[in-house]
Scaffold this motif. Structure first.
Motif, PDB file in Angstrom:
ATOM      1  N   ALA A   1     -44.716 -11.833   7.440  1.00 44.12           N
ATOM      2  CA  ALA A   1     -46.091 -11.353   7.258  1.00 44.12           C
ATOM      3  C   ALA A   1     -47.103 -12.462   7.508  1.00 44.12           C
ATOM      4  CB  ALA A   1     -46.253 -10.791   5.845  1.00 44.12           C
ATOM      5  N   ILE A   2     -46.805 -13.664   7.037  1.00 49.32           N
ATOM      6  CA  ILE A   2     -47.733 -14.782   7.238  1.00 49.32           C
ATOM      7  C   ILE A   2     -47.814 -15.152   8.711  1.00 49.32           C
ATOM      8  CG2 ILE A   2     -48.042 -17.241   6.767  1.00 49.32           C
ATOM      9  CD1 ILE A   2     -46.982 -16.732   3.970  1.00 49.32           C
ATOM     10  N   ILE A   3     -46.700 -15.094   9.426  1.00 51.10           N
ATOM     11  CA  ILE A   3     -46.710 -15.407  10.855  1.00 51.10           C
ATOM     12  C   ILE A   3     -47.608 -14.428  11.610  1.00 51.10           C
ATOM     13  CG2 ILE A   3     -45.281 -15.393  12.934  1.00 51.10           C
ATOM     14  CD1 ILE A   3     -43.010 -16.529  11.206  1.00 51.10           C
ATOM     15  N   VAL A   4     -47.440 -13.139  11.335  1.00 52.31           N
ATOM     16  CA  VAL A   4     -48.270 -12.137  12.007  1.00 52.31           C
ATOM     17  C   VAL A   4     -49.735 -12.319  11.635  1.00 52.31           C
ATOM     18  CG1 VAL A   4     -48.709  -9.664  12.215  1.00 52.31           C
ATOM     19  CG2 VAL A   4     -46.362 -10.508  12.178  1.00 52.31           C
ATOM     20  N   THR A   5     -49.999 -12.580  10.361  1.00 48.64           N
ATOM     21  CA  THR A   5     -51.390 -12.775   9.924  1.00 48.64           C
ATOM     22  C   THR A   5     -52.014 -13.985  10.600  1.00 48.64           C
ATOM     23  OG1 THR A   5     -50.802 -11.833   7.787  1.00 48.64           O
ATOM     24  CG2 THR A   5     -52.854 -13.048   7.905  1.00 48.64           C
ATOM     25  N   THR A   6     -51.281 -15.088  10.633  1.00 51.53           N
ATOM     26  CA  THR A   6     -51.804 -16.290  11.282  1.00 51.53           C
ATOM     27  C   THR A   6     -52.133 -16.032  12.744  1.00 51.53           C
ATOM     28  OG1 THR A   6     -50.494 -17.674   9.783  1.00 51.53           O
ATOM     29  CG2 THR A   6     -51.311 -18.702  11.806  1.00 51.53           C
ATOM     30  N   ALA A   7     -51.242 -15.336  13.437  1.00 45.10           N
ATOM     31  CA  ALA A   7     -51.474 -15.060  14.859  1.00 45.10           C
ATOM     32  C   ALA A   7     -52.709 -14.183  15.067  1.00 45.10           C
ATOM     33  CB  ALA A   7     -50.240 -14.394  15.460  1.00 45.10           C
ATOM     34  N   LEU A   8     -52.834 -13.122  14.290  1.00 43.46           N
ATOM     35  CA  LEU A   8     -53.938 -12.190  14.491  1.00 43.46           C
ATOM     36  C   LEU A   8     -55.279 -12.804  14.077  1.00 43.46           C
ATOM     37  CD1 LEU A   8     -52.335  -8.839  13.280  1.00 43.46           C
ATOM     38  CD2 LEU A   8     -52.616  -9.671  15.607  1.00 43.46           C
ATOM     39  N   ILE A   9     -55.322 -13.486  12.939  1.00 44.74           N
ATOM     40  CA  ILE A   9     -56.586 -14.073  12.489  1.00 44.74           C
ATOM     41  C   ILE A   9     -56.995 -15.228  13.396  1.00 44.74           C
ATOM     42  CG2 ILE A   9     -57.680 -15.324  10.589  1.00 44.74           C
ATOM     43  CD1 ILE A   9     -56.241 -13.565   8.662  1.00 44.74           C
ATOM     44  N   THR A  10     -56.032 -15.954  13.956  1.00 43.83           N
ATOM     45  CA  THR A  10     -56.367 -16.994  14.928  1.00 43.83           C
ATOM     46  C   THR A  10     -57.071 -16.393  16.140  1.00 43.83           C
ATOM     47  OG1 THR A  10     -54.511 -18.389  14.242  1.00 43.83           O
ATOM     48  CG2 THR A  10     -55.416 -18.776  16.435  1.00 43.83           C
ATOM     49  N   THR A  11     -56.550 -15.289  16.651  1.00 44.79           N
ATOM     50  CA  THR A  11     -57.172 -14.635  17.801  1.00 44.79           C
ATOM     51  C   THR A  11     -58.550 -14.097  17.444  1.00 44.79           C
ATOM     52  OG1 THR A  11     -54.975 -14.019  18.599  1.00 44.79           O
ATOM     53  CG2 THR A  11     -56.853 -12.833  19.529  1.00 44.79           C
ATOM     54  N   ILE A  12     -58.689 -13.476  16.278  1.00 40.71           N
ATOM     55  CA  ILE A  12     -59.983 -12.925  15.873  1.00 40.71           C
ATOM     56  C   ILE A  12     -61.009 -14.036  15.678  1.00 40.71           C
ATOM     57  CG2 ILE A  12     -61.169 -11.703  14.006  1.00 40.71           C
ATOM     58  CD1 ILE A  12     -58.635 -10.052  13.644  1.00 40.71           C
ATOM     59  N   THR A  13     -60.609 -15.156  15.067  1.00 43.05           N
ATOM     60  CA  THR A  13     -61.544 -16.259  14.850  1.00 43.05           C
ATOM     61  C   THR A  13     -61.991 -16.874  16.169  1.00 43.05           C
ATOM     62  OG1 THR A  13     -60.437 -16.722  12.743  1.00 43.05           O
ATOM     63  CG2 THR A  13     -61.889 -18.430  13.616  1.00 43.05           C
ATOM     64  N   SER A  14     -61.081 -16.974  17.138  1.00 51.04           N
ATOM     65  CA  SER A  14     -61.478 -17.527  18.434  1.00 51.04           C
ATOM     66  C   SER A  14     -62.512 -16.637  19.118  1.00 51.04           C
ATOM     67  CB  SER A  14     -60.234 -17.680  19.326  1.00 51.04           C
ATOM     68  OG  SER A  14     -59.705 -16.417  19.677  1.00 51.04           O
ATOM     69  N   ARG A  15     -62.414 -15.329  18.940  1.00 48.72           N
ATOM     70  CA  ARG A  15     -63.438 -14.427  19.481  1.00 48.72           C
ATOM     71  C   ARG A  15     -64.729 -14.517  18.673  1.00 48.72           C
ATOM     72  NH1 ARG A  15     -62.056 -10.064  22.675  1.00 48.72           N
ATOM     73  NH2 ARG A  15     -60.260 -10.549  24.001  1.00 48.72           N
ATOM     74  N   ALA A  16     -64.598 -14.710  17.352  1.00 48.93           N
ATOM     75  CA  ALA A  16     -65.785 -14.814  16.511  1.00 48.93           C
ATOM     76  C   ALA A  16     -66.624 -16.032  16.876  1.00 48.93           C
ATOM     77  CB  ALA A  16     -65.375 -14.878  15.038  1.00 48.93           C
ATOM     78  N   VAL A  17     -65.989 -17.112  17.301  1.00 48.74           N
ATOM     79  CA  VAL A  17     -66.726 -18.304  17.724  1.00 48.74           C
ATOM     80  C   VAL A  17     -67.585 -17.993  18.949  1.00 48.74           C
ATOM     81  CG1 VAL A  17     -66.440 -20.618  18.692  1.00 48.74           C
ATOM     82  CG2 VAL A  17     -65.081 -19.915  16.729  1.00 48.74           C
ATOM     83  N   LEU A  18     -67.101 -17.113  19.818  1.00 45.04           N
ATOM     84  CA  LEU A  18     -67.842 -16.735  21.014  1.00 45.04           C
ATOM     85  C   LEU A  18     -68.830 -15.603  20.755  1.00 45.04           C
ATOM     86  CD1 LEU A  18     -64.891 -16.715  23.586  1.00 45.04           C
ATOM     87  CD2 LEU A  18     -66.503 -18.568  23.121  1.00 45.04           C
ATOM     88  N   GLY A  19     -68.792 -15.007  19.560  1.00 46.05           N
ATOM     89  CA  GLY A  19     -69.676 -13.897  19.264  1.00 46.05           C
ATOM     90  C   GLY A  19     -69.285 -12.609  19.950  1.00 46.05           C
ATOM     91  N   LYS A  20     -68.006 -12.451  20.269  1.00 49.91           N
ATOM     92  CA  LYS A  20     -67.547 -11.268  20.990  1.00 49.91           C
ATOM     93  C   LYS A  20     -66.728 -10.386  20.065  1.00 49.91           C
ATOM     94  CE  LYS A  20     -67.588 -13.352  25.565  1.00 49.91           C
ATOM     95  NZ  LYS A  20     -66.882 -13.516  26.845  1.00 49.91           N
ATOM     96  N   PRO A  21     -66.883  -9.073  20.172  1.00 51.10           N
ATOM     97  CA  PRO A  21     -66.131  -8.167  19.297  1.00 51.10           C
ATOM     98  C   PRO A  21     -64.661  -8.119  19.665  1.00 51.10           C
ATOM     99  CG  PRO A  21     -67.366  -6.907  20.925  1.00 51.10           C
ATOM    100  CD  PRO A  21     -67.771  -8.340  21.102  1.00 51.10           C
TER     101      PRO A  21
END
Length: 455
Positions: free
Chosen positions: A219-239
């Motif tokens: 569960a932590i592996i999946v969470t880390t992967a998904l939140i990493t991707t979401i945060t990288s998009r959040a830095v760019l301001g993209k949905p």
């Protein structure tokens, strides 16, 4: 160029087009009248007080004090500031003391005016998403993690809630079905328990704990992967949606699993290696005092080395996810980014862990107290003094509090890790230029780059 920071080539440098570094732009004519002063009349004394200087002016940044008696209304300003954020010397601003405008302010990091070229303080940085595109402070990293959770709350909280539910349900079932039964059979008082019962209880406990550990790790592996991707998009301001994050992160999940397993083995192996000499002395039966001292010293030394290695490879997971690297390459990338900033990264990591622990405790302790009050054993469940046996009522209510606490704190800790990785790449490799281009910020990075603070 793609739209995620991991696909930018490491070490990319800003464009070399435009004027050369160190230049401050074309100077305007020296005899241009200032905005607040009338042009001098023919034949007038241009060297008198309160009047513009002559055309022969020294270059900007080296202006001597004007000759003549100062005007009664004119208050001399403080001395010109030193080199600013962009690495260029400050100079007099437009309309300020010392004459007319000598050209555009010197450019600094990212093409913005350098701090020190005027009286307005540091220039604002582009902020297309949750963080400004410049080296970050501790508060900005924490705020960026919280802003990501607040802006993309559907995706972030949905992922962390699913992980928290899966983990807590496993823990509740382990405690209620395995540990309670195992502890009840052995009585754990050393008088009535037979060796076979103790062995059976130990076996059941290890099997149950192993299953929960595997489920939690997945569960932590999946969470880390998904939140990493979401945060990288959040830095760019993209949905980004949960489905999009899953499609981007899924190819790297096997490598991420191998990386986290390898890092866990390194940490555990380091501690075991430290305790091995003292353990061998104790098992040999001689010099118990020396063996005990060596064993304790080995635990301490192994823990220190394990912490050092843990911080050294702390950024390996985001490097693997965002740069599409292999396990070995991501570990070497983390070591490179952490080099020279170990204490800073350790301090931020420790602060984030402390904040999340406090938040989790504030949320879970009231639920545990309520569960203890509603259960039949009262505070014995809360204090774990009932021979290890815990009632189902207490387990369920305490589990609800743990789910809420984990849902709120897991995105913060994962977001801090990703933002620390991005911050280190901004400081070391000018990643902000690539992020600005990916975010569509126009005119960013067209000036001469200056030294990055803290690099």
């Amino acid at each position: 160029m793609t739209d995620t920071p991991g696909w930018a080539s490491p070490g990319s440098s800003p464009s070399s087009e435009g004027r050369e570094p160190g230049t401050s732009g074309p100077a305007e004519p020296a005899d241009r009248p200032g905005p607040a002063e009338p042009a001098p009349q023919p034949g007038a004394d241009t060297q008198g007080p309160g009047v513009k200087w002559s055309k022969e002016q020294p270059p900007p940044g080296q202006w001597p004090a004007p000759t003549g008696a100062p005007s009664p209304d004119l208050t001399p300003p403080p001395p010109p500031p030193g080199p600013g954020w962009g690495g260029h010397p400050g100079g007099p601003g437009p309309g300020g003391y010392g004459g007319g405008y000598a050209g555009p302010p010197p450019t600094g990091h990212g093409g913005y005016p350098a701090w020190g070229g005027g009286w307005g303080g540091p220039p604002p940085a582009a902020k297309p998403g949750v963080i400004p595109l410049r080296p970050l402070g501790v508060g900005e990293i924490l705020d960026g993690a919280v802003s990501t959770m607040r802006t993309y709350w559907r995706s972030v909280l949905g992922i962390s809630l699913a992980v928290a539910l899966l983990t807590e349900i496993s823990l509740v079932l382990l405690q209620g079905l395995v540990l309670n039964d195992a502890l009840g059979r052995t009585a754990l008082d050393g008088k009535t328990a037979t060796p076979a019962e103790v062995f059976r209880a130990l076996r059941d406990t290890m099997i149950g704990t192993g299953l929960v550990t595997v489920i939690s790790a997945a569960a932590i592996i999946v969470t880390t992967a998904l939140i990493t991707t979401i945060t990288s998009r959040a830095v760019l301001g993209k949905p980004v949606s949960t489905g999009e994050a899953w499609r981007e992160a899924r190819p790297q999940l096997p490598k991420l699993c191998g990386l986290l397993l390898l890092l866990g083995l390194i940490v555990v192996g380091t501690i075991v290696a430290g305790t091995l000499p003292g353990l061998l002395i104790l098992l040999s039966g001689g010099h118990d005092a020396a063996g005990s001292a060596l064993f304790a010293l080995g635990i301490l030394a192994g823990t220190v080395v394990a912490v050092w290695l843990g911080v050294r490879y702390y950024l390996a997971a985001p490097a693997l996810m965002l740069e599409r690297q292999g396990i070995g390459k991501s570990m070497s990338r983390s070591a490179k980014l952490v080099r020279g900033s170990w204490w800073r990264i350790f301090g931020i990591q420790l602060l984030a862990a402390l904040i999340t622990s406090v938040v989790s405790a504030v949320v879970t302790i009231p639920f545990a107290v309520i569960g203890a009050a509603m259960s039949g054993d009262g505070m014995a469940d809360f204090l774990a003094t009932n021979n290890g046996h815990v009632g189902w009522t207490f387990l369920i209510i305490r589990g609800i509090g743990s789910v809420v606490g984990t849902t709120l704190t897991l995105p913060i800790s994962a977001g801090v890790t990703v933002l620390l990785y991005i911050d280190q790449r901004i400081r070391r490799e000018a990643l902000d230029l690539e992020l600005a281009r990916a975010a569509g910020v126009h005119g960013y990075g067209t000036g001469a780059p200056g030294p990055v603070p803290g690099s």
